[in-house]
Every structure is written in C-alpha cells, then in structure tokens.
Design a protein around this motif. Structure first.
Motif, PDB file in Angstrom:
ATOM      1  N   HIS A  22       0.837  -1.200   0.000  1.00 15.30           N
ATOM      2  CA  HIS A  22       0.000   0.000   0.000  1.00 15.30           C
ATOM      3  C   HIS A  22       0.874   1.254   0.000  1.00 15.30           C
ATOM      4  N   ARG A  23       0.344   2.305  -0.548  1.00 10.13           N
ATOM      5  CA  ARG A  23       1.078   3.561  -0.655  1.00 10.13           C
ATOM      6  C   ARG A  23       0.460   4.617   0.258  1.00 10.13           C
ATOM      7  N   GLN A  24       0.198   4.258   1.479  1.00 11.65           N
ATOM      8  CA  GLN A  24      -0.374   5.197   2.429  1.00 11.65           C
ATOM      9  C   GLN A  24       0.767   5.887   3.165  1.00 11.65           C
ATOM     10  N   PRO A  25       0.847   7.213   3.098  1.00 12.83           N
ATOM     11  CA  PRO A  25       1.947   7.915   3.775  1.00 12.83           C
ATOM     12  C   PRO A  25       1.841   7.773   5.288  1.00 12.83           C
ATOM     13  N   GLN A  26       3.008   7.772   5.935  1.00 14.92           N
ATOM     14  CA  GLN A  26       3.103   7.631   7.384  1.00 14.92           C
ATOM     15  C   GLN A  26       4.047   8.692   7.934  1.00 14.92           C
ATOM     16  N   PRO A  27       3.977   8.980   9.230  1.00 18.32           N
ATOM     17  CA  PRO A  27       4.997   9.845   9.845  1.00 18.32           C
ATOM     18  C   PRO A  27       6.381   9.189   9.732  1.00 18.32           C
ATOM     19  N   LEU A  28       7.406   9.982   9.769  1.00 17.28           N
ATOM     20  CA  LEU A  28       8.766   9.493   9.532  1.00 17.28           C
ATOM     21  C   LEU A  28       9.156   8.339  10.444  1.00 17.28           C
ATOM     22  N   LEU A  29       8.944   8.466  11.757  1.00 18.10           N
ATOM     23  CA  LEU A  29       9.366   7.397  12.663  1.00 18.10           C
ATOM     24  C   LEU A  29       8.598   6.111  12.404  1.00 18.10           C
ATOM     25  N   ASP A  30       7.338   6.197  11.982  1.00 14.42           N
ATOM     26  CA  ASP A  30       6.594   4.996  11.623  1.00 14.42           C
ATOM     27  C   ASP A  30       7.128   4.400  10.323  1.00 14.42           C
ATOM     28  N   ALA A  31       7.494   5.255   9.373  1.00 12.35           N
ATOM     29  CA  ALA A  31       7.995   4.777   8.086  1.00 12.35           C
ATOM     30  C   ALA A  31       9.363   4.115   8.227  1.00 12.35           C
ATOM     31  N   ILE A  32      10.184   4.634   9.136  1.00 12.30           N
ATOM     32  CA  ILE A  32      11.505   4.037   9.353  1.00 12.30           C
ATOM     33  C   ILE A  32      11.340   2.635   9.910  1.00 12.30           C
ATOM     34  N   GLY A  33      10.409   2.490  10.790  1.00 10.91           N
ATOM     35  CA  GLY A  33      10.130   1.178  11.341  1.00 10.91           C
ATOM     36  C   GLY A  33      10.862   0.905  12.634  1.00 10.91           C
ATOM     37  N   ASP A  34      10.439  -0.143  13.290  1.00 13.04           N
ATOM     38  CA  ASP A  34      11.009  -0.518  14.573  1.00 13.04           C
ATOM     39  C   ASP A  34      12.413  -1.091  14.440  1.00 13.04           C
ATOM     40  N   ALA A  35      12.775  -1.597  13.270  1.00 12.02           N
ATOM     41  CA  ALA A  35      14.096  -2.198  13.089  1.00 12.02           C
ATOM     42  C   ALA A  35      15.200  -1.169  13.319  1.00 12.02           C
ATOM     43  N   TYR A  36      15.009   0.045  12.820  1.00  9.45           N
ATOM     44  CA  TYR A  36      16.007   1.097  13.008  1.00  9.45           C
ATOM     45  C   TYR A  36      16.166   1.419  14.491  1.00  9.45           C
ATOM     46  N   LEU A  37      15.046   1.562  15.171  1.00  4.28           N
ATOM     47  CA  LEU A  37      15.097   1.880  16.597  1.00  4.28           C
ATOM     48  C   LEU A  37      15.721   0.742  17.387  1.00  4.28           C
ATOM     49  N   ALA A  38      15.442  -0.500  17.001  1.00  4.23           N
ATOM     50  CA  ALA A  38      16.036  -1.656  17.682  1.00  4.23           C
ATOM     51  C   ALA A  38      17.547  -1.684  17.462  1.00  4.23           C
ATOM     52  N   ARG A  39      18.006  -1.377  16.260  1.00  2.52           N
ATOM     53  CA  ARG A  39      19.455  -1.339  15.988  1.00  2.52           C
ATOM     54  C   ARG A  39      20.133  -0.276  16.827  1.00  2.52           C
ATOM     55  N   ARG A  40      19.489   0.883  16.981  1.00  3.88           N
ATOM     56  CA  ARG A  40      20.070   1.939  17.817  1.00  3.88           C
ATOM     57  C   ARG A  40      20.168   1.481  19.262  1.00  3.88           C
ATOM     58  N   GLN A  41      19.157   0.774  19.740  1.00  5.68           N
ATOM     59  CA  GLN A  41      19.175   0.293  21.113  1.00  5.68           C
ATOM     60  C   GLN A  41      20.285  -0.740  21.313  1.00  5.68           C
ATOM     61  N   VAL A  42      20.473  -1.636  20.341  1.00  5.74           N
ATOM     62  CA  VAL A  42      21.539  -2.636  20.420  1.00  5.74           C
ATOM     63  C   VAL A  42      22.897  -1.941  20.418  1.00  5.74           C
ATOM     64  N   ALA A  43      23.060  -0.930  19.588  1.00  5.13           N
ATOM     65  CA  ALA A  43      24.330  -0.205  19.526  1.00  5.13           C
ATOM     66  C   ALA A  43      24.616   0.498  20.858  1.00  5.13           C
ATOM     67  N   ARG A  44      23.575   1.104  21.471  1.00 10.84           N
ATOM     68  CA  ARG A  44      23.775   1.749  22.772  1.00 10.84           C
ATOM     69  C   ARG A  44      24.163   0.730  23.838  1.00 10.84           C
ATOM     70  N   GLU A  45      23.535  -0.449  23.806  1.00  8.85           N
ATOM     71  CA  GLU A  45      23.843  -1.495  24.780  1.00  8.85           C
ATOM     72  C   GLU A  45      25.284  -1.982  24.602  1.00  8.85           C
ATOM     73  N   GLU A  46      25.723  -2.165  23.360  1.00  4.46           N
ATOM     74  CA  GLU A  46      27.107  -2.575  23.104  1.00  4.46           C
ATOM     75  C   GLU A  46      28.079  -1.511  23.597  1.00  4.46           C
ATOM     76  N   GLN A  47      27.743  -0.254  23.377  1.00  2.00           N
ATOM     77  CA  GLN A  47      28.618   0.835  23.833  1.00  2.00           C
ATOM     78  C   GLN A  47      28.693   0.849  25.363  1.00  2.00           C
ATOM     79  N   ARG A  48      27.567   0.618  26.038  1.00  2.00           N
ATOM     80  CA  ARG A  48      27.551   0.587  27.501  1.00  2.00           C
ATOM     81  C   ARG A  48      28.414  -0.562  28.021  1.00  2.00           C
ATOM     82  N   ARG A  49      28.276  -1.757  27.387  1.00  2.00           N
ATOM     83  CA  ARG A  49      29.086  -2.907  27.814  1.00  2.00           C
ATOM     84  C   ARG A  49      30.568  -2.657  27.579  1.00  2.00           C
ATOM     85  N   ARG A  50      30.898  -2.023  26.460  1.00  2.00           N
ATOM     86  CA  ARG A  50      32.305  -1.714  26.163  1.00  2.00           C
ATOM     87  C   ARG A  50      32.857  -0.752  27.206  1.00  2.00           C
ATOM     88  N   ALA A  51      32.078   0.263  27.592  1.00  2.00           N
ATOM     89  CA  ALA A  51      32.528   1.223  28.609  1.00  2.00           C
ATOM     90  C   ALA A  51      32.720   0.529  29.953  1.00  2.00           C
TER      91      ALA A  51
END
Length: 76
Positions: A22-51
């Motif tokens: 479907h070609r229904q427009p969405q707000p940017l954060l919805d269009a990016i999807g949860d995968a992007y947000l999950a990757r950012r969370q994983v990256a933050r967790e890795e950075q915390r463990r490294r620190a």
C-alpha cells in the motif's frame, strides 16, 4: 512527498515504507520502522558494555598501596 511535507510538516504523514504494497503515507518514525530503533538500542547497549569492560580493565591496572594493599583511587 514534497507536497505532503508542505501540507503536514516533517512529523506528519509524508513518508512511505519500502517493501509495502500500500502507498499510504506515514509519519517518519513509523515509516523508518522498529528495526532502526532496535538497531540503535543494540548499539547503545554494546557501547555501555564496552565502557563497563574498559572501566573494569582500568580498575584492574590500578596500583595498590604498598602498606595496606588497597587500590589507589583517582583522589589518592
């Protein structure tokens, strides 16, 4: 998309998700999807463990007092 941005602004429904039927427009954060947000969370967790790992390594390298055997601190 430019017209949708003008109508609704950057937080409005002006973006499309790739791979969707479907070609229904969405707000940017919805269009990016949860995968992007999950990757950012994983990256933050890795950075915390490294620190934490680096802090533990610094603590292990700290010299100890010759008299009492306690590890020296930054203040001492």
């Amino acid at each position: 998309m430019v017209q949708k941005l003008r109508e609704h602004g950057p937080v409005g429904p002006a973006f499309w998700r790739f791979g969707r039927d479907h070609r229904q427009p969405q707000p940017l954060l919805d269009a990016i999807g949860d995968a992007y947000l999950a990757r950012r969370q994983v990256a933050r967790e890795e950075q915390r463990r490294r620190a934490e790992r680096e802090a533990a390594q610094r603590e292990a390298r700290r010299p100890a007092c010759a008299d009492c055997g306690k590890k020296l601190t930054d203040a001492r």
